[in-house]
Design a protein around this motif. Structure first.
Motif, mmCIF file in Angstrom:
data_model
loop_
_atom_site.group_PDB
_atom_site.id
_atom_site.type_symbol
_atom_site.label_atom_id
_atom_site.label_comp_id
_atom_site.label_asym_id
_atom_site.label_seq_id
_atom_site.Cartn_x
_atom_site.Cartn_y
_atom_site.Cartn_z
ATOM 1 N N LYS A 197 126.123 3.549 30.563
ATOM 2 C CA LYS A 197 125.610 4.846 31.048
ATOM 3 C C LYS A 197 126.684 5.575 31.855
ATOM 4 O O LYS A 197 126.917 6.768 31.658
ATOM 5 C CB LYS A 197 124.348 4.619 31.882
ATOM 6 C CG LYS A 197 123.615 5.871 32.213
ATOM 7 C CD LYS A 197 122.294 5.547 32.879
ATOM 8 C CE LYS A 197 121.437 6.790 32.923
ATOM 9 N NZ LYS A 197 120.088 6.498 33.336
ATOM 10 N N VAL A 198 127.355 4.856 32.752
ATOM 11 C CA VAL A 198 128.421 5.444 33.562
ATOM 12 C C VAL A 198 129.556 5.955 32.670
ATOM 13 O O VAL A 198 130.129 7.014 32.929
ATOM 14 C CB VAL A 198 128.959 4.406 34.585
ATOM 15 C CG1 VAL A 198 130.274 4.845 35.194
ATOM 16 C CG2 VAL A 198 127.929 4.148 35.669
ATOM 17 N N LEU A 199 129.855 5.223 31.612
ATOM 18 C CA LEU A 199 130.938 5.609 30.700
ATOM 19 C C LEU A 199 130.508 6.669 29.688
ATOM 20 O O LEU A 199 131.329 7.143 28.900
ATOM 21 C CB LEU A 199 131.459 4.375 29.959
ATOM 22 C CG LEU A 199 132.143 3.322 30.824
ATOM 23 C CD1 LEU A 199 132.453 2.077 30.010
ATOM 24 C CD2 LEU A 199 133.399 3.880 31.482
ATOM 25 N N GLY A 200 129.221 7.012 29.664
ATOM 26 C CA GLY A 200 128.720 8.015 28.738
ATOM 27 C C GLY A 200 128.602 7.523 27.302
ATOM 28 O O GLY A 200 128.634 8.317 26.364
ATOM 29 N N ARG A 201 128.423 6.223 27.128
ATOM 30 C CA ARG A 201 128.293 5.645 25.789
ATOM 31 C C ARG A 201 126.826 5.536 25.426
ATOM 32 O O ARG A 201 125.975 5.213 26.249
ATOM 33 C CB ARG A 201 128.928 4.254 25.742
ATOM 34 C CG ARG A 201 130.352 4.218 26.246
ATOM 35 C CD ARG A 201 131.355 4.459 25.162
ATOM 36 N NE ARG A 201 132.690 4.772 25.614
ATOM 37 C CZ ARG A 201 133.556 3.946 26.171
ATOM 38 N NH1 ARG A 201 133.221 2.703 26.413
ATOM 39 N NH2 ARG A 201 134.753 4.354 26.509
ATOM 40 N N LYS A 202 126.535 5.809 24.185
ATOM 41 C CA LYS A 202 125.159 5.750 23.691
ATOM 42 C C LYS A 202 124.797 4.311 23.318
ATOM 43 O O LYS A 202 125.667 3.508 23.005
ATOM 44 C CB LYS A 202 125.014 6.642 22.466
ATOM 45 C CG LYS A 202 125.229 8.113 22.777
ATOM 46 C CD LYS A 202 124.815 8.956 21.599
ATOM 47 C CE LYS A 202 125.030 10.421 21.834
ATOM 48 N NZ LYS A 202 124.350 10.986 22.952
ATOM 49 N N PRO A 203 123.496 3.992 23.293
ATOM 50 C CA PRO A 203 123.057 2.668 22.816
ATOM 51 C C PRO A 203 123.405 2.484 21.340
ATOM 52 O O PRO A 203 123.658 3.454 20.623
ATOM 53 C CB PRO A 203 121.539 2.703 23.011
ATOM 54 C CG PRO A 203 121.284 3.804 23.973
ATOM 55 C CD PRO A 203 122.380 4.800 23.768
ATOM 56 N N ILE A 204 123.394 1.265 20.890
ATOM 57 C CA ILE A 204 123.698 0.943 19.487
ATOM 58 C C ILE A 204 122.587 1.435 18.574
ATOM 59 O O ILE A 204 122.835 2.003 17.523
ATOM 60 C CB ILE A 204 123.910 -0.579 19.315
ATOM 61 C CG1 ILE A 204 125.127 -1.030 20.125
ATOM 62 C CG2 ILE A 204 124.073 -0.939 17.837
ATOM 63 C CD1 ILE A 204 125.274 -2.531 20.247
#
Length: 138
Positions: free
Chosen positions: A122-129
């Motif tokens: 979340k902090v890195l702005g990555r979406k779930p798989i």
């Protein structure tokens, strides 16, 4: 001509390639050479392994998956099994063994690891798989 005493098992680990914590774990973890060779598969890439896991309902956002032979292990059970296949050389592998060789301890610690991963992504702005196609909570 001699044959190997025991055939090496198929070992595949499906992990989140966009998670720095997951990438570092798979880079540092070493399995024993007598066990076989571990194939590392990024869960975010389309692959036969990802399709197979999706078909059997394994949610890769809830944990990585380890295949030993024909059987898949998921989450804390996968971490525990992978730890048992590991070497005891190096500080990282010795620490992993101390933490995760016991299946009950691994089951208690795994939700914390999963929460750390979710927070880091979340902090890195990555979406779930989202390999199962469900919407995740924000």
């Amino acid at each position: 001509m001699q044959e190997d005493a025991a055939p090496k098992r198929q070992l595949r680990l499906v992990y989140d390639g966009e998670c720095p914590m997951c990438r570092r774990y798979v880079r540092w973890h070493r399995i024993r050479t007598d066990v076989g060779e571990l194939e590392l598969i990024d869960a975010r890439q389309h692959s036969e392994a990802r399709r197979e896991l999706t078909a059997i309902g394994i949610d890769l956002d809830q944990g990585f998956a380890l295949q030993i032979g024909e059987r898949w292990y998921h989450g804390s059970e996968a971490l525990h099994r992978l730890t048992l296949l590991g070497t005891h050389s190096g500080m990282f592998n010795r620490l992993m063994y101390r933490l995760f060789a016991n299946p009950e301890r691994t089951a208690r610690l795994y939700p914390l690891l999963r929460a750390c991963r979710r927070g880091l992504l979340k902090v890195l702005g990555r979406k779930p798989i989202e390999n199962l196609g469900r919407e995740r909570e924000p």
